[in-house]
Write a protein that holds these residues in place. Sequence first.
Motif, PDB file in Angstrom:
ATOM      1  N   UNK A  77      13.781   2.839   6.971  1.00 27.97           N
ATOM      2  CA  UNK A  77      13.359   3.201   8.332  1.00 27.97           C
ATOM      3  C   UNK A  77      13.880   2.104   9.254  1.00 27.97           C
ATOM      4  N   UNK A  78      15.200   2.108   9.434  1.00 27.03           N
ATOM      5  CA  UNK A  78      15.854   1.032  10.176  1.00 27.03           C
ATOM      6  C   UNK A  78      15.476   1.016  11.649  1.00 27.03           C
ATOM      7  N   UNK A  79      14.885   2.103  12.140  1.00 22.13           N
ATOM      8  CA  UNK A  79      14.434   2.134  13.535  1.00 22.13           C
ATOM      9  C   UNK A  79      13.110   1.402  13.698  1.00 22.13           C
ATOM     10  N   UNK A  80      12.464   1.065  12.598  1.00 20.42           N
ATOM     11  CA  UNK A  80      11.159   0.406  12.642  1.00 20.42           C
ATOM     12  C   UNK A  80      11.241  -0.977  13.254  1.00 20.42           C
ATOM     13  N   UNK A  81      10.101  -1.461  13.738  1.00 24.70           N
ATOM     14  CA  UNK A  81      10.004  -2.761  14.396  1.00 24.70           C
ATOM     15  C   UNK A  81       9.448  -3.785  13.406  1.00 24.70           C
ATOM     16  N   UNK A  82      10.276  -4.767  13.048  1.00 24.82           N
ATOM     17  CA  UNK A  82       9.840  -5.774  12.073  1.00 24.82           C
ATOM     18  C   UNK A  82       8.635  -6.566  12.578  1.00 24.82           C
ATOM     19  N   UNK A  83       8.438  -6.616  13.885  1.00 24.71           N
ATOM     20  CA  UNK A  83       7.305  -7.364  14.450  1.00 24.71           C
ATOM     21  C   UNK A  83       5.976  -6.681  14.152  1.00 24.71           C
ATOM     22  N   UNK A  84       6.030  -5.407  13.794  1.00 25.07           N
ATOM     23  CA  UNK A  84       4.799  -4.644  13.547  1.00 25.07           C
ATOM     24  C   UNK A  84       4.431  -4.564  12.066  1.00 25.07           C
ATOM     25  N   UNK A 108       0.838  -1.194   0.000  1.00 29.12           N
ATOM     26  CA  UNK A 108       0.000   0.000   0.000  1.00 29.12           C
ATOM     27  C   UNK A 108       0.874   1.246   0.000  1.00 29.12           C
ATOM     28  N   UNK A 109       0.294   2.375  -0.386  1.00 32.06           N
ATOM     29  CA  UNK A 109       1.029   3.638  -0.353  1.00 32.06           C
ATOM     30  C   UNK A 109       1.431   3.959   1.082  1.00 32.06           C
ATOM     31  N   UNK A 110       2.692   4.319   1.273  1.00 32.95           N
ATOM     32  CA  UNK A 110       3.255   4.680   2.571  1.00 32.95           C
ATOM     33  C   UNK A 110       3.236   3.542   3.589  1.00 32.95           C
ATOM     34  N   UNK A 111       3.014   2.318   3.117  1.00 26.96           N
ATOM     35  CA  UNK A 111       3.034   1.163   4.023  1.00 26.96           C
ATOM     36  C   UNK A 111       4.466   0.890   4.479  1.00 26.96           C
ATOM     37  N   UNK A 112       4.606   0.489   5.738  1.00 33.16           N
ATOM     38  CA  UNK A 112       5.905   0.081   6.250  1.00 33.16           C
ATOM     39  C   UNK A 112       6.048  -1.425   6.055  1.00 33.16           C
ATOM     40  N   UNK A 113       7.128  -1.818   5.397  1.00 34.79           N
ATOM     41  CA  UNK A 113       7.402  -3.229   5.130  1.00 34.79           C
ATOM     42  C   UNK A 113       8.752  -3.589   5.744  1.00 34.79           C
ATOM     43  N   UNK A 114       9.035  -4.869   5.811  1.00 36.44           N
ATOM     44  CA  UNK A 114      10.353  -5.327   6.259  1.00 36.44           C
ATOM     45  C   UNK A 114      11.083  -5.958   5.091  1.00 36.44           C
ATOM     46  N   UNK A 115      12.258  -5.413   4.776  1.00 36.52           N
ATOM     47  CA  UNK A 115      13.150  -6.018   3.788  1.00 36.52           C
ATOM     48  C   UNK A 115      14.018  -7.009   4.576  1.00 36.52           C
ATOM     49  N   UNK A 116      13.795  -8.284   4.361  1.00 42.58           N
ATOM     50  CA  UNK A 116      14.444  -9.326   5.154  1.00 42.58           C
ATOM     51  C   UNK A 116      15.963  -9.165   5.138  1.00 42.58           C
ATOM     52  N   UNK A 117      16.576  -9.380   6.293  1.00 40.62           N
ATOM     53  CA  UNK A 117      18.023  -9.267   6.496  1.00 40.62           C
ATOM     54  C   UNK A 117      18.536  -7.838   6.382  1.00 40.62           C
TER      55      UNK A 117
END
Length: 189
Positions: free
Chosen positions: A86-93, A51-60
């Motif tokens: 956004x490396x401060x982001x929480x991958x669990x979220x 989605x637009x402006x969605x936060x995702x996790x790029x694995x590793x």
Amino acid sequence: MRNVKVIVQGGPANEEVRTLPAHKKNPEVGDKKTVFSSHLLMEQADAESFGDNEEITAMDWGNAFVRNKKTNPATGKIESLDLELHLEGDFKKTSKKVHWLSAPTDAHPLIPVVLIDYDYLINKKKIEDGDDFTACLNPVTEYRVNALADANVEHLKRFDIIQFERKGFYICQGTKDAEGRMEFGFIPE
């Protein structure tokens, strides 16, 4: 597989090669070399789900926000993405954890591979008396998907087992197809 070009805002100015564990939970497997850059490739299906402006996790790597998606109007397919790290982001979220490859360069090319999967030979649980045996045979039992892999696959030998993240475990066939792609057979769980 159709790949989407990705530009990473906040990514490294020059390619960086980092040594990471080949398997997160089993250090005995050894290490792998991973190329990090501001130019990546991701799978079309993943890009379409963002989605637009969605936060995702790029694995590793870490989290990133999807800032721009360019779609081809004729096909409806995503042509390119802009991500902001956004490396401060929480991958669990994040609900989407996606795999990526650094875009190929002369110094760090990608390796063409083919992932092979097999289906059942017959299309019913039990062949009954009077069944036409040939009607019970699946017309297609082999499926081949062309893909790209990082240079870590180059050293693999026949019967070596590798996990393609989010795809499953595959065994190196030790052969190449007519187009020179390394062949890997899927190992069912």
